[in-house]
Design a protein around this motif. Structure first.
Motif, PDB file in Angstrom:
ATOM      1  N   PRO A  85       0.802  -1.228   0.000  1.00 27.65           N
ATOM      2  CA  PRO A  85       0.000   0.000   0.000  1.00 27.65           C
ATOM      3  C   PRO A  85       0.835   1.278   0.000  1.00 27.65           C
ATOM      4  CG  PRO A  85      -0.093  -1.078   2.142  1.00 27.65           C
ATOM      5  CD  PRO A  85       0.607  -2.017   1.209  1.00 27.65           C
ATOM      6  N   ARG A  86       1.964   1.277   0.686  1.00 29.64           N
ATOM      7  CA  ARG A  86       2.794   2.491   0.731  1.00 29.64           C
ATOM      8  C   ARG A  86       3.430   2.772  -0.635  1.00 29.64           C
ATOM      9  NH1 ARG A  86       5.449   0.956   6.461  1.00 29.64           N
ATOM     10  NH2 ARG A  86       3.812   1.822   7.768  1.00 29.64           N
ATOM     11  N   CYS A  87       3.915   1.722  -1.277  1.00 32.32           N
ATOM     12  CA  CYS A  87       4.543   1.899  -2.592  1.00 32.32           C
ATOM     13  C   CYS A  87       3.521   2.363  -3.631  1.00 32.32           C
ATOM     14  CB  CYS A  87       5.203   0.598  -3.045  1.00 32.32           C
ATOM     15  SG  CYS A  87       6.643   0.138  -2.056  1.00 32.32           S
ATOM     16  N   THR A  88       2.327   1.747  -3.621  1.00 34.77           N
ATOM     17  CA  THR A  88       1.325   2.146  -4.608  1.00 34.77           C
ATOM     18  C   THR A  88       0.751   3.530  -4.304  1.00 34.77           C
ATOM     19  OG1 THR A  88      -0.354   0.855  -3.422  1.00 34.77           O
ATOM     20  CG2 THR A  88       0.735  -0.213  -5.276  1.00 34.77           C
ATOM     21  N   GLU A  89       0.718   3.891  -3.025  1.00 38.42           N
ATOM     22  CA  GLU A  89       0.301   5.253  -2.686  1.00 38.42           C
ATOM     23  C   GLU A  89       1.328   6.266  -3.211  1.00 38.42           C
ATOM     24  OE1 GLU A  89      -0.474   8.088   1.227  1.00 38.42           O
ATOM     25  OE2 GLU A  89      -0.373   5.926   1.484  1.00 38.42           O
ATOM     26  N   ALA A  90       2.607   5.935  -3.071  1.00 42.28           N
ATOM     27  CA  ALA A  90       3.658   6.817  -3.594  1.00 42.28           C
ATOM     28  C   ALA A  90       3.553   6.939  -5.114  1.00 42.28           C
ATOM     29  CB  ALA A  90       5.035   6.290  -3.187  1.00 42.28           C
ATOM     30  N   LEU A  91       3.147   5.869  -5.778  1.00 41.34           N
ATOM     31  CA  LEU A  91       2.926   5.925  -7.228  1.00 41.34           C
ATOM     32  C   LEU A  91       1.761   6.860  -7.534  1.00 41.34           C
ATOM     33  CD1 LEU A  91       3.383   4.894 -10.146  1.00 41.34           C
ATOM     34  CD2 LEU A  91       1.902   2.948  -9.582  1.00 41.34           C
ATOM     35  N   ILE A 104       9.353  -3.673  -7.653  1.00 41.13           N
ATOM     36  CA  ILE A 104       8.991  -4.071  -6.294  1.00 41.13           C
ATOM     37  C   ILE A 104       7.888  -5.129  -6.335  1.00 41.13           C
ATOM     38  CG2 ILE A 104       7.976  -3.245  -4.130  1.00 41.13           C
ATOM     39  CD1 ILE A 104       9.369  -0.475  -4.860  1.00 41.13           C
ATOM     40  N   ALA A 105       6.854  -4.882  -7.123  1.00 42.29           N
ATOM     41  CA  ALA A 105       5.727  -5.820  -7.185  1.00 42.29           C
ATOM     42  C   ALA A 105       6.139  -7.162  -7.783  1.00 42.29           C
ATOM     43  CB  ALA A 105       4.592  -5.210  -8.008  1.00 42.29           C
ATOM     44  N   GLU A 106       7.032  -7.148  -8.743  1.00 44.08           N
ATOM     45  CA  GLU A 106       7.435  -8.386  -9.409  1.00 44.08           C
ATOM     46  C   GLU A 106       8.456  -9.188  -8.620  1.00 44.08           C
ATOM     47  OE1 GLU A 106       6.694  -6.938 -14.008  1.00 44.08           O
ATOM     48  OE2 GLU A 106       8.711  -6.831 -13.187  1.00 44.08           O
ATOM     49  N   ASP A 113       6.963  -3.749   2.242  1.00 42.05           N
ATOM     50  CA  ASP A 113       6.394  -2.518   1.712  1.00 42.05           C
ATOM     51  C   ASP A 113       7.067  -1.270   2.265  1.00 42.05           C
ATOM     52  OD1 ASP A 113       4.506  -0.857   0.308  1.00 42.05           O
ATOM     53  OD2 ASP A 113       3.356  -0.675   2.167  1.00 42.05           O
ATOM     54  N   ALA A 114       7.191  -1.169   3.577  1.00 45.69           N
ATOM     55  CA  ALA A 114       7.781   0.030   4.191  1.00 45.69           C
ATOM     56  C   ALA A 114       9.231   0.208   3.739  1.00 45.69           C
ATOM     57  CB  ALA A 114       7.706  -0.068   5.707  1.00 45.69           C
ATOM     58  N   HIS A 115       9.961  -0.887   3.709  1.00 48.66           N
ATOM     59  CA  HIS A 115      11.363  -0.837   3.288  1.00 48.66           C
ATOM     60  C   HIS A 115      11.476  -0.290   1.865  1.00 48.66           C
ATOM     61  CE1 HIS A 115      15.459  -2.055   2.348  1.00 48.66           C
ATOM     62  NE2 HIS A 115      14.990  -2.791   1.353  1.00 48.66           N
ATOM     63  N   TYR A 116      10.693  -0.854   0.935  1.00 51.37           N
ATOM     64  CA  TYR A 116      10.800  -0.439  -0.464  1.00 51.37           C
ATOM     65  C   TYR A 116      10.193   0.928  -0.730  1.00 51.37           C
ATOM     66  CZ  TYR A 116      12.994  -4.696  -2.021  1.00 51.37           C
ATOM     67  OH  TYR A 116      13.902  -5.709  -2.221  1.00 51.37           O
ATOM     68  N   ALA A 117       9.202   1.330   0.048  1.00 50.91           N
ATOM     69  CA  ALA A 117       8.657   2.682  -0.116  1.00 50.91           C
ATOM     70  C   ALA A 117       9.729   3.713   0.203  1.00 50.91           C
ATOM     71  CB  ALA A 117       7.438   2.877   0.772  1.00 50.91           C
ATOM     72  N   GLU A 118      10.502   3.429   1.239  1.00 53.42           N
ATOM     73  CA  GLU A 118      11.594   4.338   1.605  1.00 53.42           C
ATOM     74  C   GLU A 118      12.747   4.251   0.605  1.00 53.42           C
ATOM     75  OE1 GLU A 118      14.657   4.987   5.319  1.00 53.42           O
ATOM     76  OE2 GLU A 118      12.686   4.126   5.730  1.00 53.42           O
ATOM     77  N   LEU A 119      13.156   3.022   0.281  1.00 58.75           N
ATOM     78  CA  LEU A 119      14.258   2.834  -0.657  1.00 58.75           C
ATOM     79  C   LEU A 119      13.919   3.394  -2.036  1.00 58.75           C
ATOM     80  CD1 LEU A 119      17.064   1.679  -1.245  1.00 58.75           C
ATOM     81  CD2 LEU A 119      15.955  -0.514  -1.757  1.00 58.75           C
ATOM     82  N   GLY A 120      12.683   3.188  -2.478  1.00 57.79           N
ATOM     83  CA  GLY A 120      12.267   3.658  -3.798  1.00 57.79           C
ATOM     84  C   GLY A 120      12.374   5.161  -3.964  1.00 57.79           C
TER      85      GLY A 120
END
Length: 195
Positions: A85-91, A104-106, A113-120
């Motif tokens: 949810p965090r990554c898709t919200e950032a999108l 990330i999704a693949e 999620d939290a890790h990749y939202a920050e890293l992304g």
């Protein structure tokens, strides 16, 4: 005009152009985020089968005009919308790109999620690929299998085609049931006799 003034003017022009690129990319990312939500809704409500396409990614490629690989990325994100949810919200907010969230999704593990939202927010697509490759992987034997799948496609006005995907054990049971039904139909049919 001196070389210093020329460099300063070029630097300011560069900054203006970079700001415009950032704004346009943010808008595109937000549009891609909405597209992902729509695809998730189409899949959740099983509406793709009404169109006659073979897969959700084929539907996305058809309706958006994107390359099949980009369509697969959109579908991968849509299928993991709830897990990230965090990554898709950032999108949707324009802060991450479709390609970043796609990697990330693949590739990313559940619960990251939290890790990749920050890293992304600071990593390129290539860096996200590298990071996801270095994640500890689950044992392939313990991975849950996907469940049965039935898709429907129309092939003209008179016929509908069903495609069924079953795990081997269920497929064997299905084959046995079909054969049993077939045998019963033959047994019920009156024999052709010549009088």
């Amino acid at each position: 005009m001196s070389s210093t003034a020329t460099s300063l003017a070029a630097g300011q022009r560069l900054e203006v152009l970079f700001d415009e690129i950032a704004e346009l990319c943010g808008q595109r990312n937000a549009i891609d985020g909405r597209l992902v939500q729509i695809v998730a809704e189409l899949e959740r409500e099983e509406l793709a089968g009404l169109t006659g396409v073979r897969s959700m990614s084929a539907l996305v490629a058809w309706k958006t005009g994107v390359a099949p690989r980009n369509a697969e990325t959109v579908v991968a994100i849509a299928r993991r919308l709830q897990e990230f949810p965090r990554c898709t919200e950032a999108l949707r907010e324009g802060r991450l790109s479709l390609d970043q969230v796609g990697v990330i999704a693949e590739r990313a593990a559940e619960g990251s999620d939290a890790h990749y939202a920050e890293l992304g927010s600071v990593a390129t697509v290539s860096q996200l690929r590298t990071a996801s490759k270095r994640e500890p992987r689950t044992d392939p034997e313990t991975r849950p299998e996907s469940g049965p799948e039935v898709t429907t496609t129309s092939t003209g006005e008179r016929y509908t085609t069903y495609r069924i995907r079953l795990p081997r054990l269920e497929a064997a049971k299905f084959d046995a049931a079909v054969q049993s039904h077939h045998d019963a139909l033959i047994a019920e049919h009156p024999a052709d006799t010549d009088d």
